[in-house]
Design a protein around this motif. Structure first.
Motif, mmCIF file in Angstrom:
data_model
loop_
_atom_site.group_PDB
_atom_site.id
_atom_site.type_symbol
_atom_site.label_atom_id
_atom_site.label_comp_id
_atom_site.label_asym_id
_atom_site.label_seq_id
_atom_site.Cartn_x
_atom_site.Cartn_y
_atom_site.Cartn_z
ATOM 1 N N MET A 1 0.832 -1.210 0.000
ATOM 2 C CA MET A 1 0.000 0.000 0.000
ATOM 3 C C MET A 1 0.862 1.253 0.000
ATOM 4 S SD MET A 1 -2.966 -0.999 2.727
ATOM 5 C CE MET A 1 -3.931 0.466 2.497
ATOM 6 N N ARG A 2 1.933 1.199 0.765
ATOM 7 C CA ARG A 2 2.772 2.390 0.885
ATOM 8 C C ARG A 2 3.630 2.604 -0.356
ATOM 9 N NH1 ARG A 2 1.884 6.387 3.825
ATOM 10 N NH2 ARG A 2 4.099 6.813 4.096
ATOM 11 N N ARG A 3 3.961 1.513 -1.018
ATOM 12 C CA ARG A 3 4.917 1.647 -2.115
ATOM 13 C C ARG A 3 4.274 1.883 -3.470
ATOM 14 N NH1 ARG A 3 9.050 -2.807 -2.959
ATOM 15 N NH2 ARG A 3 7.663 -4.277 -1.912
ATOM 16 N N TYR A 4 3.052 1.382 -3.633
ATOM 17 C CA TYR A 4 2.536 1.351 -4.997
ATOM 18 C C TYR A 4 1.139 1.946 -5.132
ATOM 19 C CZ TYR A 4 6.188 -2.192 -5.703
ATOM 20 O OH TYR A 4 7.377 -2.868 -5.761
#
Lengths: 634, 145
Positions: free
Chosen positions: A543-546
């Motif tokens: 969730m945080r990366r993409y």
């Protein structure tokens, strides 16, 4: 020896059983319950709105409305939230049901803690104790070594064969008692079974105090028995806890035995001299008097009969406590099917949630249990039970509105050897999506499927709270199921159910029935993310990366699982765990995950060579061309 | 080492709370130009891509979409509020583009739609526009495959 513990467990056993069935068919056990009521009319089993408000309010206050139970460095305690990354969220207090035991000096409310770890052999109870002057809590954790045995004749749990461990944690979370039990009898024990609310602070610096038994009490010493216990009986201390064991065995238990610590003077020797000096606790002589005020026993300085504060039969353990080992019969069934198996060829497993969320009656569960027993828990019997449970589960929880070929493919998915849902749990061992709605719908554009979580928006397509909707495109074109190959319809269903599972995880932490966070403050959103990080670090990472994080995660971690199900669907044979699925199915699993542009580009796809990407796209395209308008027959 | 771990945790939490500052949610307006001939590369997830109009419409059984490149904005023609307005309203509206709303969303700790409202304005004549009250489709409310 085997039966020593039995009377003490009687209340617990009876309460447990009546509770188990209280949600199902009370009539089935009315005689048991009536008997319990006569013998122990101070026991109440409350559910839903009947649950004591005072106890719930206490838990609310202690947890800031989160009802969270945290595990940290061996401690178990109520906490406001899992805001500390070092803590592990053990679970949530289930306030939908309680067992209330009205003791002489207190009222004990027992609640079950819904564990997050899905350990089918461990049960944690929260005990809220109300006295005239105070309210406090503690935890009892039951670890069952070999499942819970069901009594052959009564159809009830046989606690005399209990094998396992019982641990007690005080309100600070500290482990204060640890008992190992084999076949209903204590084998070893340390500490005490319940905290003492007004426990004085031990003066551990006093050099002449008798040795503390903190954490070292054996089963053969320090009994605070009733009759003649000043002789230093070596029998199990549980055997004579008429005044203060965990589980009172009769109405006369609370006859009024009194206790106090003699005035020995901290620092003095507990040698039976006339009481003098301040009252003490740890290491001081314990005096017990009966209902008439007669001295029953007073400890002396002998190690064999000095009464220590931390003795398991300490009168601070003031009264009986209920036990909730909810759904124990179900767990017994699960133990047969899922584990604790001696067979190396045990291929039959079922997710516990599938079993637990069926709408079966107590009678149904007993029949299943008996069926498995009669067949010695054979693989065939297990498989038959699994098939029935999955069918029941579908009927009860999955709103299946698929039509035409999509329905046919779905049914075939279910009927594969290990079963679709049973296989799908392998995604992470945390299946199922509890409320899943499947439907066929005309979708525009190129969409083959659609997954809609409850998002509280005004769109008609929105799912109701706690329902996740999967739509399969029914358009009569190359994207709709009427024309698509069966195998790729199966792929679409699997693909969408994985999305549903991802949404279910998010929903499980949302503390609401939907994923609408528009009304939440930035701080609330941050706290939610922290909880995701703590509970589903993999999801959090993606969730945080993409952007497009669900497809990113699915492409990287779930393709092999998709391929395994597809191969099983296609061939009827399960792919052995130590083998990879065939390349065709691995290639087809990419469908729906191929994105190359901008921030939506799938990293694991982009890491393939262009030649490999072209090959996979060609395999998918050719498969569609060669199998268009394929029919489906069940 | 222990101090280092604490420091790391503190920094991580600080990062969160930087995002957690109280902010007023804004209402924004996107222009939808049906006549615009710009193209966008649109993928179907199966290896096929097409150059399609940047602004386009799509209908499912229950809802409709106004699509700008690869961003879907849904409205329910039965329930959603759709107003016909004078084109003069544009002067008083905060008109933004896709890049703006995407950047704002990426700054949200959840990558959640940070806007109070998103309206799409479609010009239908020299004097009239239609204002659609839309739902921005994303990872939190719908996945189209």
């Amino acid at each position: 020896m085997r039966n020593h513990l039995l009377p003490l467990f009687r209340l617990a056993l009876v309460v447990l059983l009546s509770f188990i069935f209280s949600n199902c068919e009370q009539d089935e056990v009315s005689s048991d319950t009536d008997e319990i009521t006569k013998q122990h009319n101070r026991v109440q089993i409350n559910t839903n709105n009947e649950v004591s408000k005072s106890a719930i309010d206490f838990i609310k206050t202690k947890t800031n409305n989160s009802f969270a139970v945290t595990h940290y460095k061996g401690k178990v305690f109520l906490s406001e939230a899992t805001s500390n990354a070092k803590n592990t969220n053990l679970g949530t207090v289930d306030t939908s049901k309680e067992i209330v035991v009205l003791n002489e000096t207190n009222t004990k409310h027992t609640f079950k803690v819904i564990d997050n770890d899905n350990d089918s052999n461990t049960y944690t109870n929260l005990i809220v104790v109300e006295t005239e002057t105070t309210t406090y809590e503690y935890f009892i954790k039951y670890t069952v070594n070999e499942g819970v045995t069901i009594h052959d004749e009564e159809g009830n749990l046989d606690f005399s064969q209990f094998r396992g461990r019982i641990e007690t944690f005080n309100s600070e979370g500290d482990l204060i008692g640890d008992v190992l039990i084999e076949d209903g009898s204590i084998s070893t024990q340390t500490g005490q079974f319940a905290p003492c609310p007004d426990e004085p602070i031990d003066d551990t610096t006093t050099p002449n105090d008798p040795p503390s038994n903190d954490g070292a009490t054996s089963s053969s010493s320090n009994s605070a028995g009733i009759d003649g216990s000043d002789t230093g009986s070596t029998s199990s201390p549980i055997d004579n806890t008429e005044n203060g064991g965990w589980f009172a065995s009769s109405d006369s238990d609370d006859c009024g035995l009194q206790w106090s610590y003699a005035q020995c003077g901290c620092g003095g020797t507990a040698n039976g001299h006339a009481p003098s000096g301040p009252d003490c606790c740890q290491g001081s002589p314990l005096t017990i008097t009966d209902c008439n005020g007669n001295l029953v026993t007073q400890g002396r300085d002998s190690n064999t009969n000095t009464m220590f504060k931390r003795d398991p039969t300490d009168p601070c353990d003031d009264g009986a406590v209920g036990v909730i080992l909810d759904e124990t019969i179900i767990r017994s069934i699960l133990n047969c099917i899922n584990g604790l198996s001696l067979s190396m060829n045990d291929n039959t497993t079922i997710d516990p949630e599938i079993a637990q969320q069926n709408n079966l009656t107590a009678t149904d569960w007993m029949e299943i249990s008996n069926f498995l027993d009669e067949n010695y828990c054979s693989e065939d019997a297990q498989q038959e039970v699994i098939d029935n449970l999955i069918n029941e589960y579908d009927d009860y929880k999955i709103l299946n509105e698929l039509e035409g070929k999509a329905l046919c493919v779905y049914n075939k998915l279910k009927s594969t050897s290990s079963g679709f849902k049973n296989a799908i749990k392998k995604f992470d061992g945390d299946f199922p999506v509890a409320h899943l709605k499947l439907e066929s719908t005309i979708l525009g554009g190129t969409a083959k499927g659609l997954t809609v979580p409850p998002a509280n928006c005004t769109l008609e397509i929105n799912s109701p709270d706690y329902v996740i909707t999967v739509q399969v495109n029914s358009s009569n074109n190359q994207y709709g199921h009427p024309q698509r190959p069966n195998l790729l319809i199966a792929k679409t269903i699997i693909h969408e159910v994985i999305h549903a599972e991802m949404f279910r995880k998010l929903l499980s932490l949302a503390k609401q029935g939907h994923l609408d966070f528009s009304g939440q403050s930035a701080e609330q959103q941050t706290n939610y993310m922290i909880s995701i990080r703590g509970n589903f670090p993999g999801v959090y990472d993606y969730m945080r990366r993409y952007n497009n994080w669900q497809h990113q995660q699915m492409a990287t971690h779930y393709r092999e699982t998709i391929a395994r199900i597809l191969q099983e669907f296609s061939t009827g044979n399960k792919v052995p765990d130590n083998e990879q699925p065939l390349q065709l199915y691995m290639d087809l699993s990419w469908e729906g995950l191929i994105y190359e542009n901008g921030t939506n580009a799938i990293q694991s796809w982009m890491q393939l060579t262009q030649v490999e990407r072209d090959r996979i796209e060609s395999v998918i395209s050719n498969y569609i061309t060669n199998n268009i308008n394929e029919t489906c027959t069940e | 080492m222990y101090r280092m771990k604490n420091l790391t945790l503190l920094l991580l939490l600080s990062t969160f709370f930087c995002f957690a500052q109280k902010q007023e949610k804004e209402t924004v307006y996107l222009l939808f130009d049906n006549m615009n001939e710009d193209k966008c590369n649109v993928e179907d997830g199966s290896g096929n891509s097409e150059k399609l109009n940047k602004y386009r419409k799509l209908n499912d059984t229950k809802i409709s979409y106004l699509i700008i490149c690869n961003e879907y904005f849904a409205y329910d023609y039965k329930k959603s509020k759709v107003d016909t307005c004078s084109i003069n309203i544009l002067a008083n509206l905060k008109i933004v583009d896709l890049a703006y709303i995407e950047k704002k969303k990426s700054e949200n700790v959840m990558r959640y739609n940070p806007f109070k409202k998103i309206y799409i304005i479609e010009k239908i004549s020299d004097t009239k526009v239609i204002k659609y009250d839309v739902t921005w489709i994303g990872d939190w409310n719908m996945i189209r495959d």
